[in-house]
Write a protein that holds these residues in place. Structure first.
Motif, mmCIF file in Angstrom:
data_model
loop_
_atom_site.group_PDB
_atom_site.id
_atom_site.type_symbol
_atom_site.label_atom_id
_atom_site.label_comp_id
_atom_site.label_asym_id
_atom_site.label_seq_id
_atom_site.Cartn_x
_atom_site.Cartn_y
_atom_site.Cartn_z
ATOM 1 N N LYS A 159 0.800 -1.339 0.060
ATOM 2 C CA LYS A 159 0.272 0.152 0.032
ATOM 3 C C LYS A 159 1.088 1.244 0.097
ATOM 4 O O LYS A 159 1.873 1.250 0.729
ATOM 5 N N THR A 160 0.534 2.293 -0.797
ATOM 6 C CA THR A 160 1.224 3.605 -0.836
ATOM 7 C C THR A 160 0.846 4.225 0.407
ATOM 8 O O THR A 160 -0.684 4.567 0.671
ATOM 9 N N PRO A 195 15.414 15.704 -9.046
ATOM 10 C CA PRO A 195 14.564 14.324 -8.880
ATOM 11 C C PRO A 195 15.241 13.276 -9.490
ATOM 12 O O PRO A 195 14.843 11.965 -9.440
ATOM 13 N N LYS A 196 15.924 13.411 -10.662
ATOM 14 C CA LYS A 196 16.428 12.125 -11.418
ATOM 15 C C LYS A 196 17.616 11.713 -10.660
ATOM 16 O O LYS A 196 18.010 10.594 -11.302
ATOM 17 N N THR A 197 18.419 12.201 -9.709
ATOM 18 C CA THR A 197 19.359 11.564 -8.989
ATOM 19 C C THR A 197 18.962 11.438 -7.474
ATOM 20 O O THR A 197 19.727 11.240 -6.601
ATOM 21 N N THR A 198 17.726 11.713 -7.268
ATOM 22 C CA THR A 198 17.364 11.314 -5.709
ATOM 23 C C THR A 198 16.593 10.230 -5.415
ATOM 24 O O THR A 198 15.698 9.736 -5.950
ATOM 25 N N ILE A 199 16.908 9.683 -4.230
ATOM 26 C CA ILE A 199 16.536 8.567 -3.967
ATOM 27 C C ILE A 199 15.236 8.808 -2.769
ATOM 28 O O ILE A 199 15.912 9.611 -1.817
ATOM 29 N N ALA A 200 14.315 8.192 -2.728
ATOM 30 C CA ALA A 200 13.291 8.113 -1.590
ATOM 31 C C ALA A 200 13.336 7.193 -0.801
ATOM 32 O O ALA A 200 13.434 5.995 -1.420
ATOM 33 N N ASP A 201 13.412 7.300 0.489
ATOM 34 C CA ASP A 201 13.188 6.258 1.403
ATOM 35 C C ASP A 201 12.414 6.876 2.643
ATOM 36 O O ASP A 201 12.105 8.025 2.692
ATOM 37 N N GLY A 202 12.217 5.958 3.786
ATOM 38 C CA GLY A 202 11.452 6.428 5.007
ATOM 39 C C GLY A 202 10.647 5.370 5.469
ATOM 40 O O GLY A 202 11.011 4.116 5.276
ATOM 41 N N ALA A 203 9.556 5.797 6.234
ATOM 42 C CA ALA A 203 8.627 4.819 6.856
ATOM 43 C C ALA A 203 7.492 5.239 7.122
ATOM 44 O O ALA A 203 7.361 6.557 7.280
ATOM 45 N N CYS A 204 6.569 4.515 7.299
ATOM 46 C CA CYS A 204 5.164 4.918 7.760
ATOM 47 C C CYS A 204 4.654 3.998 8.640
ATOM 48 O O CYS A 204 4.765 2.903 8.902
#
Length: 274
Positions: free
Chosen positions: A221-222, A246-255
């Motif tokens: 689930k998003t 945004p072309k070289t950016t990595i998204a990470d994290g937690a919900c």
């Protein structure tokens, strides 16, 4: 880059007054806690200028070595390091923070010490080798992000002398930027992210930052969506602008049930957390 904290140096001696365990590092903690009003706040816990290392022990073939430090108003941190025939490795990291420290945790609903245990994700190190990590790396678990940098550690020191042979962390190894940016991240209970220091000279940014689409998933689930263009205006000796690409950016994290964290790490080693 932008971190400010005190360094810690622990030099433990054995019965013959020879160094058996040496550690020199910097760290800080990002902690999310519940306030009396029911909302959640994120605070930064830094090392104080006065740090003790009670409980640190050398270790041996059957007993783990321990690096333990105490600081501030009832806060402590420790790591157990175990030994095999040829290597040593961090086992568990224990952080205890005290929400009675009203400077760090103003208006905290829960009062008293809180202890969090997390597995050390770093790889084993050969005996008679010192582990070195100049760049920053992150360990995440529950509502806490632990940040470490300028790390030098050797457990089970031989002949009382810290080795000149180094084992470097992945964060100190240059990597090329991804050609296609990942925009989703699976949530795990503990993860490690590397971050190199900010460059001494900022690249010339375009007038307006490009807009990026970032998302996080919890299972299938998003749970987090962001469409945003980001530009940093950093005031040091003189102001300069940094665009997040945004072309070289990595998204990470937690919900979680009540909180969500999005972290963006770009090719210029700039970390932004929401």
């Amino acid at each position: 880059g932008f971190f400010q904290s005190y360094a810690v140096e622990v030099d433990i001696k054995d019965a013959s007054n020879a160094t058996c365990l040496y550690a020199d590092w910097m760290m800080r903690f990002l902690i999310t806690y519940e306030s009396n009003s029911g909302d959640y706040k994120t605070t930064t816990l830094n090392l104080s200028s006065s740090v003790t290392h009670n409980g640190s022990v050398c270790g041996n073939d059957t007993q783990a070595a321990i690096v333990a430090v105490q600081f501030g108003e009832g806060h402590s941190w420790s790591i157990n390091i175990t030994k095999t025939n040829e290597t040593y490795q961090g086992d568990f990291i224990t952080l205890t923070y005290n929400t009675n420290d009203t400077v760090v945790f103003p208006d905290a609903k829960r009062k008293g010490p809180v202890t969090v245990l997390v597995k050390d994700p770093l790889h084993p190190v050969q005996l008679n080798t010192v582990f070195v990590c100049h760049n920053s790396y992150f360990i995440e678990a529950e509502n806490i992000t632990q940040i470490f940098w300028n790390v030098t550690v050797q457990a089970f020191v031989q002949n009382g002398t810290v080795s000149k042979k180094e084992s470097r962390c992945p964060a100190d190894t240059p990597t090329s930027a991804p050609t296609v940016p990942p925009t989703t991240a699976n949530v795990t209970t503990a993860s490690i992210t590397t971050l190199s220091p900010a460059p001494t000279t900022a690249p010339t940014p375009v007038e307006n930052p490009d807009i990026g689409n970032y998302s996080l998933k919890s299972g299938n689930k998003t749970c987090f969506l962001a469409t945003v263009g980001l530009q940093l205006n950093v005031s040091q000796d003189k102001p300069h602008l940094i665009n997040i690409n945004p072309k070289t950016t990595i998204a990470d994290g937690a919900c979680g049930n009540t909180t969500a964290t999005l972290k963006l790490n770009d090719a210029n080693s700039t970390l932004i957390g929401f």
